[in-house]
Design a protein around this motif. Structure first.
Motif, PDB file in Angstrom:
ATOM      1  N   LEU A  98     -73.877   2.349  23.020  1.00 40.25           N
ATOM      2  CA  LEU A  98     -72.480   1.385  21.981  1.00 40.25           C
ATOM      3  C   LEU A  98     -73.499   0.591  20.740  1.00 40.25           C
ATOM      4  N   GLN A 133     -67.159   7.127  20.205  1.00 42.06           N
ATOM      5  CA  GLN A 133     -68.915   7.227  19.741  1.00 42.06           C
ATOM      6  C   GLN A 133     -68.947   8.662  20.133  1.00 42.06           C
ATOM      7  N   SER A 154     -72.523   7.595  12.241  1.00 39.72           N
ATOM      8  CA  SER A 154     -72.694   6.423  12.979  1.00 39.72           C
ATOM      9  C   SER A 154     -71.514   5.702  13.396  1.00 39.72           C
ATOM     10  N   MET A 155     -71.486   5.308  14.260  1.00 46.01           N
ATOM     11  CA  MET A 155     -70.858   3.798  14.797  1.00 46.01           C
ATOM     12  C   MET A 155     -71.560   2.926  15.135  1.00 46.01           C
ATOM     13  N   ASN A 208     -70.668  10.888  16.768  1.00 40.22           N
ATOM     14  CA  ASN A 208     -72.797  10.953  17.266  1.00 40.22           C
ATOM     15  C   ASN A 208     -72.997  12.318  16.839  1.00 40.22           C
TER      16      ASN A 208
END
Length: 99
Positions: free
Chosen positions: A95, A64, A72-73, A68
């Motif tokens: 998340l 993550q 994106s995740m 950032n």
């Protein structure tokens, strides 16, 4: 744990099958460390992930933080057991989880 990867341009989809724990977290860590260069969209499919432990949570945090900076995740299809862990640890607060 089995890791299935599908690369589509600058988008990487990762499906996790089994348990993400102290024994298997290093497998996912290797993917995160070596295969995110140039990736702008990272998607995890947790539909077949049965369990996540603290070692697995650490890898998700690393992923993550990296995403950032470069895109994106998102995490998709989280079952109730895994979601409970994410909620209890506060990971569900930062998340991006879509069921």
């Amino acid at each position: 744990m089995e890791i299935q990867k599908e690369l589509q341009g600058n988008k990487l989809n990762i499906s996790l099958i089994g348990r993400l724990d102290a024994v298997t977290a290093s497998q996912l860590d290797k993917v995160i460390q070596t295969e995110l260069t140039g990736i702008e969209e990272l998607n995890f499919d947790f539909s077949k992930l049965a369990f996540v432990a603290s070692a697995g949570l650490r890898i998700l945090l690393v992923a993550q933080k990296r995403m950032n900076k470069q895109g994106s995740m998102k995490i998709h299809h989280v079952n109730d057991d895994v979601m409970e862990v994410l909620e209890m640890t506060g990971f569900s607060n930062f998340l991006d989880i879509e069921n």
